[in-house]
Write a protein that holds these residues in place. Sequence first.
Motif, PDB file in Angstrom:
ATOM      1  N   ASP A 132       6.468 -13.126   6.862  1.00 58.17           N
ATOM      2  CA  ASP A 132       5.060 -13.180   7.264  1.00 58.17           C
ATOM      3  C   ASP A 132       4.756 -12.159   8.356  1.00 58.17           C
ATOM      4  OD1 ASP A 132       6.603 -14.714   9.045  1.00 58.17           O
ATOM      5  OD2 ASP A 132       4.919 -16.036   9.548  1.00 58.17           O
ATOM      6  N   GLU A 133       5.729 -11.862   9.200  1.00 58.45           N
ATOM      7  CA  GLU A 133       5.553 -10.842  10.234  1.00 58.45           C
ATOM      8  C   GLU A 133       5.440  -9.452   9.580  1.00 58.45           C
ATOM      9  OE1 GLU A 133       7.808  -9.483  14.361  1.00 58.45           O
ATOM     10  OE2 GLU A 133       8.729 -10.971  13.062  1.00 58.45           O
ATOM     11  N   ARG A 134       6.276  -9.211   8.576  1.00 54.16           N
ATOM     12  CA  ARG A 134       6.239  -7.955   7.834  1.00 54.16           C
ATOM     13  C   ARG A 134       4.882  -7.778   7.156  1.00 54.16           C
ATOM     14  NH1 ARG A 134      10.435  -4.709   5.320  1.00 54.16           N
ATOM     15  NH2 ARG A 134       9.546  -3.506   3.603  1.00 54.16           N
ATOM     16  N   LEU A 135       4.415  -8.828   6.492  1.00 45.61           N
ATOM     17  CA  LEU A 135       3.111  -8.771   5.827  1.00 45.61           C
ATOM     18  C   LEU A 135       1.994  -8.483   6.814  1.00 45.61           C
ATOM     19  CD1 LEU A 135       3.342 -11.711   3.258  1.00 45.61           C
ATOM     20  CD2 LEU A 135       3.222  -9.263   2.765  1.00 45.61           C
ATOM     21  N   GLU A 136       2.077  -9.096   7.980  1.00 44.59           N
ATOM     22  CA  GLU A 136       1.048  -8.896   9.002  1.00 44.59           C
ATOM     23  C   GLU A 136       1.032  -7.444   9.492  1.00 44.59           C
ATOM     24  OE1 GLU A 136       0.449 -10.515  13.453  1.00 44.59           O
ATOM     25  OE2 GLU A 136       0.691 -12.090  11.938  1.00 44.59           O
ATOM     26  N   ILE A 137       2.207  -6.872   9.739  1.00 43.53           N
ATOM     27  CA  ILE A 137       2.301  -5.473  10.191  1.00 43.53           C
ATOM     28  C   ILE A 137       1.758  -4.531   9.122  1.00 43.53           C
ATOM     29  CG2 ILE A 137       3.940  -3.610  10.699  1.00 43.53           C
ATOM     30  CD1 ILE A 137       5.704  -5.776  12.058  1.00 43.53           C
ATOM     31  N   LEU A 138       2.149  -4.764   7.875  1.00 42.21           N
ATOM     32  CA  LEU A 138       1.679  -3.909   6.773  1.00 42.21           C
ATOM     33  C   LEU A 138       0.178  -4.039   6.567  1.00 42.21           C
ATOM     34  CD1 LEU A 138       4.648  -4.389   4.313  1.00 42.21           C
ATOM     35  CD2 LEU A 138       3.955  -2.242   5.390  1.00 42.21           C
ATOM     36  N   GLU A 139      -0.346  -5.240   6.684  1.00 43.94           N
ATOM     37  CA  GLU A 139      -1.793  -5.444   6.517  1.00 43.94           C
ATOM     38  C   GLU A 139      -2.562  -4.743   7.628  1.00 43.94           C
ATOM     39  OE1 GLU A 139      -5.522  -6.645   5.076  1.00 43.94           O
ATOM     40  OE2 GLU A 139      -3.580  -6.296   4.146  1.00 43.94           O
ATOM     41  N   GLU A 140      -2.045  -4.777   8.832  1.00 40.56           N
ATOM     42  CA  GLU A 140      -2.697  -4.098   9.950  1.00 40.56           C
ATOM     43  C   GLU A 140      -2.754  -2.588   9.701  1.00 40.56           C
ATOM     44  OE1 GLU A 140      -1.774  -3.384  14.609  1.00 40.56           O
ATOM     45  OE2 GLU A 140      -1.623  -5.442  13.876  1.00 40.56           O
ATOM     46  N   GLU A 141      -1.657  -2.016   9.234  1.00 38.46           N
ATOM     47  CA  GLU A 141      -1.627  -0.578   8.929  1.00 38.46           C
ATOM     48  C   GLU A 141      -2.557  -0.240   7.766  1.00 38.46           C
ATOM     49  OE1 GLU A 141      -0.153   1.874  10.810  1.00 38.46           O
ATOM     50  OE2 GLU A 141       0.166   0.178  12.156  1.00 38.46           O
ATOM     51  N   ARG A 142      -2.602  -1.108   6.768  1.00 39.51           N
ATOM     52  CA  ARG A 142      -3.511  -0.889   5.636  1.00 39.51           C
ATOM     53  C   ARG A 142      -4.953  -0.863   6.120  1.00 39.51           C
ATOM     54  NH1 ARG A 142      -6.924  -2.992   2.414  1.00 39.51           N
ATOM     55  NH2 ARG A 142      -6.855  -5.026   3.372  1.00 39.51           N
ATOM     56  N   LEU A 143      -5.293  -1.768   7.020  1.00 36.08           N
ATOM     57  CA  LEU A 143      -6.655  -1.808   7.559  1.00 36.08           C
ATOM     58  C   LEU A 143      -6.964  -0.577   8.410  1.00 36.08           C
ATOM     59  CD1 LEU A 143      -7.017  -5.590   8.451  1.00 36.08           C
ATOM     60  CD2 LEU A 143      -8.258  -4.324   6.685  1.00 36.08           C
ATOM     61  N   ILE A 144      -5.980  -0.107   9.153  1.00 33.97           N
ATOM     62  CA  ILE A 144      -6.181   1.115   9.950  1.00 33.97           C
ATOM     63  C   ILE A 144      -6.510   2.280   9.026  1.00 33.97           C
ATOM     64  CG2 ILE A 144      -4.976   2.839  11.366  1.00 33.97           C
ATOM     65  CD1 ILE A 144      -3.528   0.417  12.717  1.00 33.97           C
ATOM     66  N   ILE A 145      -5.752   2.395   7.950  1.00 29.96           N
ATOM     67  CA  ILE A 145      -6.005   3.475   6.976  1.00 29.96           C
ATOM     68  C   ILE A 145      -7.368   3.292   6.336  1.00 29.96           C
ATOM     69  CG2 ILE A 145      -5.283   4.468   4.763  1.00 29.96           C
ATOM     70  CD1 ILE A 145      -2.378   3.658   5.605  1.00 29.96           C
ATOM     71  N   ARG A 146      -7.649   2.082   5.920  1.00 30.10           N
ATOM     72  CA  ARG A 146      -8.891   1.778   5.192  1.00 30.10           C
ATOM     73  C   ARG A 146     -10.127   2.099   6.020  1.00 30.10           C
ATOM     74  NH1 ARG A 146     -12.510   1.657   2.660  1.00 30.10           N
ATOM     75  NH2 ARG A 146     -13.391   0.071   1.336  1.00 30.10           N
ATOM     76  N   HIS A 147     -10.019   1.949   7.327  1.00 28.26           N
ATOM     77  CA  HIS A 147     -11.171   2.183   8.208  1.00 28.26           C
ATOM     78  C   HIS A 147     -10.980   3.421   9.077  1.00 28.26           C
ATOM     79  CE1 HIS A 147     -12.959  -1.514   6.878  1.00 28.26           C
ATOM     80  NE2 HIS A 147     -11.788  -2.092   7.015  1.00 28.26           N
ATOM     81  N   SER A 148     -10.145   4.330   8.587  1.00 26.97           N
ATOM     82  CA  SER A 148      -9.862   5.547   9.329  1.00 26.97           C
ATOM     83  C   SER A 148     -11.060   6.487   9.282  1.00 26.97           C
ATOM     84  CB  SER A 148      -8.622   6.229   8.746  1.00 26.97           C
ATOM     85  OG  SER A 148      -8.874   6.639   7.412  1.00 26.97           O
ATOM     86  N   GLY A 149     -10.886   7.622   9.877  1.00 33.82           N
ATOM     87  CA  GLY A 149     -11.960   8.600   9.938  1.00 33.82           C
ATOM     88  C   GLY A 149     -12.149   9.377   8.652  1.00 33.82           C
ATOM     89  N   GLU A 150     -12.391  10.645   8.799  1.00 34.90           N
ATOM     90  CA  GLU A 150     -12.774  11.504   7.688  1.00 34.90           C
ATOM     91  C   GLU A 150     -11.625  11.949   6.791  1.00 34.90           C
ATOM     92  OE1 GLU A 150     -15.999  12.531   6.723  1.00 34.90           O
ATOM     93  OE2 GLU A 150     -16.458  10.885   8.078  1.00 34.90           O
ATOM     94  N   ILE A 151     -10.402  11.894   7.273  1.00 32.95           N
ATOM     95  CA  ILE A 151      -9.271  12.317   6.446  1.00 32.95           C
ATOM     96  C   ILE A 151      -8.243  11.185   6.447  1.00 32.95           C
ATOM     97  CG2 ILE A 151      -7.563  14.120   5.990  1.00 32.95           C
ATOM     98  CD1 ILE A 151      -9.286  16.039   7.612  1.00 32.95           C
ATOM     99  N   PRO A 152      -8.391  10.249   5.533  1.00 37.27           N
ATOM    100  CA  PRO A 152      -7.522   9.071   5.540  1.00 37.27           C
ATOM    101  C   PRO A 152      -6.047   9.378   5.295  1.00 37.27           C
ATOM    102  CG  PRO A 152      -8.996   9.057   3.631  1.00 37.27           C
ATOM    103  CD  PRO A 152      -9.425  10.178   4.511  1.00 37.27           C
ATOM    104  N   GLU A 153      -5.739  10.536   4.724  1.00 39.24           N
ATOM    105  CA  GLU A 153      -4.334  10.913   4.539  1.00 39.24           C
ATOM    106  C   GLU A 153      -3.612  11.045   5.870  1.00 39.24           C
ATOM    107  OE1 GLU A 153      -3.410  14.014   1.359  1.00 39.24           O
ATOM    108  OE2 GLU A 153      -5.592  14.051   1.572  1.00 39.24           O
ATOM    109  N   VAL A 154      -4.317  11.503   6.885  1.00 41.61           N
ATOM    110  CA  VAL A 154      -3.716  11.625   8.210  1.00 41.61           C
ATOM    111  C   VAL A 154      -3.322  10.234   8.715  1.00 41.61           C
ATOM    112  CG1 VAL A 154      -4.135  12.290  10.613  1.00 41.61           C
ATOM    113  CG2 VAL A 154      -4.933  13.765   8.750  1.00 41.61           C
ATOM    114  N   ALA A 155      -4.195   9.271   8.518  1.00 41.59           N
ATOM    115  CA  ALA A 155      -3.888   7.902   8.926  1.00 41.59           C
ATOM    116  C   ALA A 155      -2.696   7.350   8.139  1.00 41.59           C
ATOM    117  CB  ALA A 155      -5.110   7.008   8.741  1.00 41.59           C
ATOM    118  N   LEU A 156      -2.626   7.678   6.850  1.00 41.13           N
ATOM    119  CA  LEU A 156      -1.486   7.238   6.043  1.00 41.13           C
ATOM    120  C   LEU A 156      -0.180   7.790   6.610  1.00 41.13           C
ATOM    121  CD1 LEU A 156      -0.133   5.973   3.518  1.00 41.13           C
ATOM    122  CD2 LEU A 156      -0.607   8.137   2.346  1.00 41.13           C
ATOM    123  N   HIS A 157      -0.142   9.080   6.883  1.00 40.92           N
ATOM    124  CA  HIS A 157       1.085   9.686   7.394  1.00 40.92           C
ATOM    125  C   HIS A 157       1.453   9.117   8.762  1.00 40.92           C
ATOM    126  CE1 HIS A 157       1.575  12.244   3.992  1.00 40.92           C
ATOM    127  NE2 HIS A 157       0.338  12.711   4.121  1.00 40.92           N
TER     128      HIS A 157
END
Length: 170
Positions: free
Chosen positions: A4-29
């Motif tokens: 559940d801790e792993r899922l929470e960390i991954l979900e947080e990163e997914r949300l950061i990417i999803r709501h990133s700025g103009e170039i979401p690939e940068v957020a992915l990397h």
Amino acid sequence: MKADERLEILEEERLIIRHSGEIPEVALHSSLHYLCEDTDGPGLELLPSERQALEEAVVRRYKEIILRDLDAGNRKLSLFRGIRRAHHNWYRFVRFCDSIDHASEEFRSVAAEALLGYLHIAAAEQSCGDELRAVNCTPDALLTFAMALGVDESQLPRNWRHLCEREQKA
């Protein structure tokens, strides 16, 4: 690390990417670096499905920002970047989709419909006397973008060239 801790960390990163700025690939990397390589990160080895969820967040963000900039209703909002930016983001989107073997074709018709809707609204406004340049790129750039989306010049409004910025003389 608990599941559940792993899922929470991954979900947080997914949300950061999803709501990133103009170039979401940068957020992915950045997320991939944090999750897998950063000494302050969790040091995960991502499963293919976990990486795919992060990549899908990039795809969704690109779609969102492309449609945002093809929505005539957003023209007066500070988040609006216009057709020039939608054009650039379209190419980034396609290149990213190609890099992860994700089909971009289904979104092409959605973007084409949005572009045509924008241009028809702008043309109608201009015919009512609004002299504002509704398209922040040159006619050649607009036509190139339209063709990339599968839009034929005959589908564009009659006065579409007058909606664009004027070409700069060298």
